[in-house]
Design a protein around this motif. Structure first.
Motif, mmCIF file in Angstrom:
data_model
loop_
_atom_site.group_PDB
_atom_site.id
_atom_site.type_symbol
_atom_site.label_atom_id
_atom_site.label_comp_id
_atom_site.label_asym_id
_atom_site.label_seq_id
_atom_site.Cartn_x
_atom_site.Cartn_y
_atom_site.Cartn_z
ATOM 1 N N ASP A 221 15.958 -8.784 -8.796
ATOM 2 C CA ASP A 221 17.341 -9.436 -8.976
ATOM 3 C C ASP A 221 17.693 -10.435 -8.007
ATOM 4 N N MET A 222 17.207 -10.132 -6.699
ATOM 5 C CA MET A 222 17.905 -11.079 -5.629
ATOM 6 C C MET A 222 16.751 -12.170 -5.293
ATOM 7 N N GLY A 223 15.983 -12.402 -6.412
ATOM 8 C CA GLY A 223 15.016 -13.601 -5.992
ATOM 9 C C GLY A 223 13.708 -13.219 -5.353
ATOM 10 N N TRP A 224 13.231 -11.794 -5.661
ATOM 11 C CA TRP A 224 12.015 -11.457 -5.214
ATOM 12 C C TRP A 224 12.305 -11.114 -3.592
ATOM 13 N N LYS A 225 13.366 -10.788 -3.066
ATOM 14 C CA LYS A 225 13.706 -10.856 -1.716
ATOM 15 C C LYS A 225 13.116 -9.446 -0.976
ATOM 16 N N LEU A 226 12.667 -9.416 -0.107
ATOM 17 C CA LEU A 226 11.919 -8.054 0.588
ATOM 18 C C LEU A 226 13.079 -7.169 0.979
ATOM 19 N N GLN A 227 13.195 -5.917 0.249
ATOM 20 C CA GLN A 227 14.248 -5.002 0.575
ATOM 21 C C GLN A 227 13.620 -4.096 1.596
ATOM 22 N N LYS A 228 12.572 -3.718 1.426
ATOM 23 C CA LYS A 228 12.041 -2.800 2.451
ATOM 24 C C LYS A 228 10.455 -2.894 2.539
ATOM 25 N N ASP A 229 9.880 -2.927 4.054
ATOM 26 C CA ASP A 229 8.676 -3.231 4.278
ATOM 27 C C ASP A 229 8.347 -1.939 5.109
ATOM 28 N N ILE A 230 7.627 -0.975 4.508
ATOM 29 C CA ILE A 230 7.221 0.418 4.808
ATOM 30 C C ILE A 230 5.731 0.173 5.578
ATOM 31 N N LEU A 231 5.842 0.649 6.842
ATOM 32 C CA LEU A 231 4.684 1.129 7.534
ATOM 33 C C LEU A 231 4.361 2.514 7.552
ATOM 34 N N THR A 232 3.145 2.714 6.931
ATOM 35 C CA THR A 232 3.143 4.228 6.544
ATOM 36 C C THR A 232 2.643 5.000 7.725
ATOM 37 N N LYS A 233 2.708 6.508 7.392
ATOM 38 C CA LYS A 233 2.114 7.301 8.560
ATOM 39 C C LYS A 233 1.009 8.173 8.140
ATOM 40 N N SER A 234 0.275 8.241 9.085
ATOM 41 C CA SER A 234 -1.019 9.214 8.821
ATOM 42 C C SER A 234 -2.019 8.611 7.650
ATOM 43 N N LEU A 235 -2.186 7.224 7.570
ATOM 44 C CA LEU A 235 -2.628 6.601 6.223
ATOM 45 C C LEU A 235 -4.353 6.876 6.389
ATOM 46 N N ARG A 236 -4.949 7.739 5.654
ATOM 47 C CA ARG A 236 -6.277 7.773 5.643
ATOM 48 C C ARG A 236 -6.994 6.847 4.484
ATOM 49 N N TRP A 237 -7.645 6.089 4.862
ATOM 50 C CA TRP A 237 -8.523 5.075 4.096
ATOM 51 C C TRP A 237 -7.486 3.798 3.287
ATOM 52 N N THR A 238 -6.548 4.299 2.556
ATOM 53 C CA THR A 238 -5.652 3.533 1.904
ATOM 54 C C THR A 238 -4.529 4.416 1.292
#
Length: 476
Positions: A140-157
């Motif tokens: 609704d806000m013109g595809w503004k980035l609301q959250k950029d999450i850098l994941t924890k303990s990611l295995r493969w993807t």
């Protein structure tokens, strides 16, 4: 780029599913089957205009021949006496405009896009990437980035993500028994696990046994937001209670990886699962403790199942299979015979790096229980996803799926016709999502591109959609 087809304008004398406007070269838009089943009639009723408009169309109407202009004129002059469109009238108009123009780039990352979904109200869009990032965009806000999450303990993807029904929380899974949950309403845009924000870990391993390791392919919220259901590569289904913060159910469900799970409807009593053992299974939690087995089995795929999507009515679902087919199912046709699956393959093949053998393309399962089969897309390399189109704008009359050839395919549920093939990406389209209210579809690919397809296709942001609340007549 996508085909120029922008409107499914079907004349009164044309067969259901025939594309009139635009370039339809290379599309199988002629009907390939005649689905004579209850779901076909229900689908048509959802997008069938009012009898008043049908009378205007004359006796030649065959499902989509009523002029949109005449319908709008009739509504404005209140010729029907109602002064507004019914939900079926809205579906009839909106479903004729497919989101095939464009695309416009939403984002580009240097890693493969694995999952992407609109929220239930269409205000948010979530995309998960192999390179540890999950991005939440405010549509609704013109595809503004609301959250950029850098994941924890990611295995493969990032194997899957799911938004809570109230859109406050997001869960993400990887090849680990730990599912993490993030508050996406917090003020910070950057969400670095346990650095800027806490990503709580939900342990799906039985008894918290650290030596028992497995990966989760699929995770979904229940409609009430109180539970999560997950499918894993230890052949099991898990149910996690968020209120009590503990695992409440583990089912040894299949003989191979459980690639996909979902709740059948808003009650959360029924669970659907799909596996590399080629079977779809239905689980009824109300009687599972007594029987400890599936309520039923659906056979028909010749190779493993990559994804399931429920029509959310507790009856119908669709599945994508590594046998290069998309299938439609009615659980009332399921069998109780767990040995009903047969091995009909007489060749060695691995979908992750091999093309599907030409001699296998015309094979049929001898005990196929599906209602219909849709072909044309390619299910190779990864667990490619498929969906029913939105109920509000299309009456769920279309099915759509990603494909290994970098395209998105749209099929007509009733006729089986391939209505659109959206070409843009340079690699596999693993996931795609249709906006719940607007003619807008977003595709995510292993080329790292998140692309937006629309009708009318000017690339501009649509105003926020607000559904009108029904007015109840007060008693006197």
């Amino acid at each position: 780029m996508g085909y120029a087809m922008s409107r499914l304008e079907i004349d009164a004398g044309c067969d259901y599913g025939e594309v009139i406007d635009g370039d339809s070269s290379g599309l199988r838009n002629e009907p390939v089957m005649d689905l004579d089943h209850e779901i076909a009639h229900l689908t048509k009723l959802r997008s069938r205009p009012n009898d008043f408009f049908l009378g205007q169309a004359g006796n030649g109407w065959r499902g989509a021949g009523v002029s949109t202009v005449k319908m709008l004129a009739g509504r404005e002059s209140n010729r029907s006496g109602r002064g507004r469109f019914s939900s079926a009238d809205c579906c009839h108009v909106l479903s004729r405009y497919l989101p095939v123009n464009g695309p416009w780039r939403v984002d580009k990352m240097n890693s493969c896009a694995y999952v992407s979904q609109f929220s239930d109200d269409g205000s948010l869009f979530v995309a998960g990437f192999q390179g540890r990032h999950i991005k939440v965009y405010n549509v609704d806000m013109g595809w503004k980035l609301q959250k950029d999450i850098l994941t924890k303990s990611l295995r493969w993807t990032v194997t899957d993500t799911s938004l809570s029904p109230d859109q406050r929380y997001l869960v993400y899974s990887s090849m680990s028994p730990i599912v993490h949950i993030v508050n996406i309403e917090s003020a910070a845009t950057e969400s670095h696990a346990n650095v800027t924000e806490i990503h709580d870990g939900l342990d799906f391993s039985a008894g918290g046994n650290e030596d028992y390791a497995f990966g989760i392919f699929s995770v979904k919220f229940s409609t009430d937001g109180r539970e999560l259901v997950a499918g894993s590569n230890d052949d099991s289904i898990y149910v996690y209670d968020l209120e009590s913060n503990k695992l409440t159910l583990r089912i040894s469900a299949h003989s191979c990886d459980v690639n996909t799970v979902c709740f059948a409807d808003e009650t959360s009593h029924l669970i659907y699962s799909g596996s590399d053992d080629n079977l779809c299974k239905v689980w009824d939690r109300r009687c599972f403790s007594a029987r400890e087995q599936a309520a039923g089995v659906l056979t028909g795929h010749l190779e493993g199942i990559t994804f399931l999507d429920s029509r959310r009515d507790g009856r119908y679902l669709i599945s994508n299979g590594k046998d290069q087919t998309l299938k439609l199912w009615d659980i009332r046709k399921m069998s109780s015979n767990h040995n009903s699956n047969v091995n009909v393959r007489n060749f060695d093949w691995d979908y992750r790096w091999m093309g599907y053998p030409s001699q296998a393309r015309n094979r049929r399962h001898p005990n196929d229980q599906s209602l219909a089969t849709y072909r044309g897309h390619s299910v190779l390399r990864t667990l490619i996803r498929c969906y029913f189109s939105p109920e509000y704008s299309t009456g769920q009359k279309y099915l759509y799926t990603g494909s290994n050839d970098g395209c998105v395919y749209i099929y007509d549920l009733v006729s089986g016709a391939q209505l659109a093939k959206l070409e843009h990406h340079e690699s596999t389209v693993r996931d795609c999502s249709w906006h719940p209210f607007y003619p807008m579809l977003v595709s995510s690919s292993w080329d790292g591109v998140i692309a937006r397809w629309e009708f009318p296709g000017n690339g501009e942001t649509q105003p926020p959609f607000r559904r009108r609340k029904s007015r109840r007549r007060q008693g006197h």
